[in-house]
Scaffold this motif. Sequence first.
Motif, PDB file in Angstrom:
ATOM      1  N   MET A   1      -1.830  -2.163   1.128  1.00  0.00           N
ATOM      2  CA  MET A   1      -1.114  -1.850  -0.113  1.00  0.00           C
ATOM      3  C   MET A   1      -1.886  -2.393  -1.307  1.00  0.00           C
ATOM      4  O   MET A   1      -2.290  -3.553  -1.315  1.00  0.00           O
ATOM      5  N   ASN A   2      -2.096  -1.551  -2.319  1.00  0.00           N
ATOM      6  CA  ASN A   2      -2.842  -1.956  -3.500  1.00  0.00           C
ATOM      7  C   ASN A   2      -1.977  -1.941  -4.754  1.00  0.00           C
ATOM      8  O   ASN A   2      -2.483  -1.874  -5.870  1.00  0.00           O
ATOM      9  N   SER A   3      -0.669  -2.016  -4.587  1.00  0.00           N
ATOM     10  CA  SER A   3       0.248  -1.816  -5.700  1.00  0.00           C
ATOM     11  C   SER A   3       0.106  -2.871  -6.790  1.00  0.00           C
ATOM     12  O   SER A   3       0.491  -2.640  -7.925  1.00  0.00           O
ATOM     13  N   LYS A   4      -0.445  -4.040  -6.458  1.00  0.00           N
ATOM     14  CA  LYS A   4      -0.571  -5.091  -7.452  1.00  0.00           C
ATOM     15  C   LYS A   4      -1.875  -5.008  -8.240  1.00  0.00           C
ATOM     16  O   LYS A   4      -2.095  -5.784  -9.156  1.00  0.00           O
ATOM     17  N   LYS A   5      -2.757  -4.089  -7.861  1.00  0.00           N
ATOM     18  CA  LYS A   5      -4.043  -3.977  -8.525  1.00  0.00           C
ATOM     19  C   LYS A   5      -4.003  -2.901  -9.600  1.00  0.00           C
ATOM     20  O   LYS A   5      -3.623  -1.764  -9.347  1.00  0.00           O
ATOM     21  N   LEU A   6      -4.401  -3.291 -10.801  1.00  0.00           N
ATOM     22  CA  LEU A   6      -4.429  -2.351 -11.917  1.00  0.00           C
ATOM     23  C   LEU A   6      -5.848  -1.864 -12.138  1.00  0.00           C
ATOM     24  O   LEU A   6      -6.774  -2.651 -12.334  1.00  0.00           O
ATOM     25  N   VAL A   7      -6.011  -0.543 -12.110  1.00  0.00           N
ATOM     26  CA  VAL A   7      -7.302   0.098 -12.312  1.00  0.00           C
ATOM     27  C   VAL A   7      -7.333   0.735 -13.694  1.00  0.00           C
ATOM     28  O   VAL A   7      -6.372   1.397 -14.104  1.00  0.00           O
ATOM     29  N   LEU A   8      -8.451   0.584 -14.390  1.00  0.00           N
ATOM     30  CA  LEU A   8      -8.677   1.288 -15.642  1.00  0.00           C
ATOM     31  C   LEU A   8      -9.803   2.287 -15.431  1.00  0.00           C
ATOM     32  O   LEU A   8     -10.924   1.904 -15.087  1.00  0.00           O
ATOM     33  N   VAL A   9      -9.484   3.565 -15.616  1.00  0.00           N
ATOM     34  CA  VAL A   9     -10.466   4.641 -15.495  1.00  0.00           C
ATOM     35  C   VAL A   9     -10.682   5.245 -16.878  1.00  0.00           C
ATOM     36  O   VAL A   9      -9.751   5.805 -17.463  1.00  0.00           O
ATOM     37  N   THR A  10     -11.875   5.117 -17.426  1.00  0.00           N
ATOM     38  CA  THR A  10     -12.124   5.721 -18.735  1.00  0.00           C
ATOM     39  C   THR A  10     -12.489   7.191 -18.565  1.00  0.00           C
ATOM     40  O   THR A  10     -13.146   7.572 -17.598  1.00  0.00           O
ATOM     41  N   GLY A  11     -12.034   8.001 -19.516  1.00  0.00           N
ATOM     42  CA  GLY A  11     -12.291   9.440 -19.428  1.00  0.00           C
ATOM     43  C   GLY A  11     -11.625  10.054 -18.212  1.00  0.00           C
ATOM     44  O   GLY A  11     -12.275  10.685 -17.377  1.00  0.00           O
ATOM     45  N   GLY A  12     -10.301   9.887 -18.118  1.00  0.00           N
ATOM     46  CA  GLY A  12      -9.605  10.245 -16.885  1.00  0.00           C
ATOM     47  C   GLY A  12      -8.850  11.553 -16.880  1.00  0.00           C
ATOM     48  O   GLY A  12      -8.092  11.809 -15.943  1.00  0.00           O
ATOM     49  N   THR A  13      -9.032  12.405 -17.882  1.00  0.00           N
ATOM     50  CA  THR A  13      -8.204  13.618 -17.935  1.00  0.00           C
ATOM     51  C   THR A  13      -8.848  14.842 -17.303  1.00  0.00           C
ATOM     52  O   THR A  13      -8.157  15.785 -16.952  1.00  0.00           O
ATOM     53  N   ARG A  14     -10.177  14.827 -17.178  1.00  0.00           N
ATOM     54  CA  ARG A  14     -10.860  16.011 -16.667  1.00  0.00           C
ATOM     55  C   ARG A  14     -11.946  15.635 -15.668  1.00  0.00           C
ATOM     56  O   ARG A  14     -12.402  14.494 -15.622  1.00  0.00           O
ATOM     57  N   GLY A  15     -12.360  16.626 -14.884  1.00  0.00           N
ATOM     58  CA  GLY A  15     -13.531  16.484 -14.026  1.00  0.00           C
ATOM     59  C   GLY A  15     -13.506  15.285 -13.104  1.00  0.00           C
ATOM     60  O   GLY A  15     -12.534  15.016 -12.399  1.00  0.00           O
ATOM     61  N   ILE A  16     -14.593  14.524 -13.129  1.00  0.00           N
ATOM     62  CA  ILE A  16     -14.756  13.379 -12.232  1.00  0.00           C
ATOM     63  C   ILE A  16     -13.677  12.329 -12.484  1.00  0.00           C
ATOM     64  O   ILE A  16     -13.084  11.804 -11.539  1.00  0.00           O
ATOM     65  N   GLY A  17     -13.418  12.022 -13.746  1.00  0.00           N
ATOM     66  CA  GLY A  17     -12.408  11.015 -14.063  1.00  0.00           C
ATOM     67  C   GLY A  17     -11.038  11.395 -13.540  1.00  0.00           C
ATOM     68  O   GLY A  17     -10.313  10.551 -12.996  1.00  0.00           O
ATOM     69  N   ARG A  18     -10.682  12.643 -13.695  1.00  0.00           N
ATOM     70  CA  ARG A  18      -9.381  13.127 -13.217  1.00  0.00           C
ATOM     71  C   ARG A  18      -9.266  12.967 -11.699  1.00  0.00           C
ATOM     72  O   ARG A  18      -8.232  12.535 -11.186  1.00  0.00           O
ATOM     73  N   SER A  19     -10.343  13.302 -10.996  1.00  0.00           N
ATOM     74  CA  SER A  19     -10.354  13.168  -9.542  1.00  0.00           C
ATOM     75  C   SER A  19     -10.201  11.706  -9.124  1.00  0.00           C
ATOM     76  O   SER A  19      -9.494  11.393  -8.159  1.00  0.00           O
ATOM     77  N   ILE A  20     -10.846  10.800  -9.858  1.00  0.00           N
ATOM     78  CA  ILE A  20     -10.742   9.371  -9.555  1.00  0.00           C
ATOM     79  C   ILE A  20      -9.309   8.881  -9.775  1.00  0.00           C
ATOM     80  O   ILE A  20      -8.751   8.150  -8.947  1.00  0.00           O
ATOM     81  N   VAL A  21      -8.711   9.290 -10.887  1.00  0.00           N
ATOM     82  CA  VAL A  21      -7.326   8.888 -11.175  1.00  0.00           C
ATOM     83  C   VAL A  21      -6.388   9.353 -10.064  1.00  0.00           C
ATOM     84  O   VAL A  21      -5.566   8.570  -9.551  1.00  0.00           O
ATOM     85  N   GLU A  22      -6.496  10.607  -9.674  1.00  0.00           N
ATOM     86  CA  GLU A  22      -5.625  11.143  -8.623  1.00  0.00           C
ATOM     87  C   GLU A  22      -5.834  10.417  -7.301  1.00  0.00           C
ATOM     88  O   GLU A  22      -4.861  10.061  -6.616  1.00  0.00           O
ATOM     89  N   LYS A  23      -7.081  10.183  -6.941  1.00  0.00           N
ATOM     90  CA  LYS A  23      -7.401   9.516  -5.676  1.00  0.00           C
ATOM     91  C   LYS A  23      -6.815   8.112  -5.625  1.00  0.00           C
ATOM     92  O   LYS A  23      -6.157   7.729  -4.647  1.00  0.00           O
ATOM     93  N   LEU A  24      -7.026   7.340  -6.680  1.00  0.00           N
ATOM     94  CA  LEU A  24      -6.579   5.943  -6.665  1.00  0.00           C
ATOM     95  C   LEU A  24      -5.072   5.827  -6.830  1.00  0.00           C
ATOM     96  O   LEU A  24      -4.455   4.904  -6.283  1.00  0.00           O
ATOM     97  N   ALA A  25      -4.461   6.756  -7.566  1.00  0.00           N
ATOM     98  CA  ALA A  25      -3.000   6.760  -7.681  1.00  0.00           C
ATOM     99  C   ALA A  25      -2.372   6.996  -6.308  1.00  0.00           C
ATOM    100  O   ALA A  25      -1.403   6.325  -5.927  1.00  0.00           O
ATOM    101  N   LYS A  26      -2.940   7.919  -5.563  1.00  0.00           N
ATOM    102  CA  LYS A  26      -2.434   8.221  -4.223  1.00  0.00           C
ATOM    103  C   LYS A  26      -2.643   7.056  -3.267  1.00  0.00           C
ATOM    104  O   LYS A  26      -1.928   6.926  -2.265  1.00  0.00           O
TER     105      LYS A  26
END
Length: 249
Positions: A1-26
């Motif tokens: 479980m990683n619920s206590k870890k906060l990730v900051l992804v810069t440029g997260g709305t499109r392309g690579i950043g968006r994929s990273i946000v979705e992956k880590l949120a899941k």
Amino acid sequence: MNSKKLVLVTGGTRGIGRSIVEKLAKEEYKVAFTYCTNSELANSFSKNLINKGYDVFPFHLNQGSSESILSCLSNIKKKFNSDVSVLINNAAISQEKPFDEITNSDWDKMFKTNLQGPFFLIQNVIKKMVKNNFGKIINISSVGGQWGGFNQVHSAATKAALINLTMSVAKIYSGKGINCNAIAIGLVKTDMIVNELKSVSGKNKVKNIPIGRVGETNDVSNTVSYLISEKASYITGQTINLNGGMYFG
């Protein structure tokens, strides 16, 4: 479980950043992601993920401004009441321009956004990482930063410098619980290169990739996920070549 870890992804709305946000949120991280201009897209993306039960939120960031960076980090702290444990420096700008036409203004803007921005972000989150004896930093670089640029000389220079910054941070902070690595991407299928891939020159570029295809955004997000996991706890100061064999150095 990683619920206590906060990730900051810069440029997260499109392309690579968006994929990273979705992956880590899941993967049950708390995810703060940034946008620069398109608040509507950022809010729509965030709302979609929140409706699925994920803990994410968008924040405005002009990465070329130190004031904007400090404001963004303050807003993230207020929203999540948590320190950033993982920083993914993904946001960057690019510009196609012949070498002899690059202006001082072009150069300054490129370095302020692509290098000074990530440096200042690292500098302002790493103190808490040291205090907590834990931190993961991933800098998204490119093959251009390894073998030079042609019509993007200034962009390639920033990506090369980002690799060096990665090594420097790792040298200073790896003994304090922080892993800092870079991912040097090759051609990745995003909105930015769709038209290029349809052109004759674009198709020739694909033919010259040993693995026989361009990268997918999830190739990058999967690598990010691995590098910030405990499975990669002994990897630091490295540049991962994620390019399908375009460059072996």
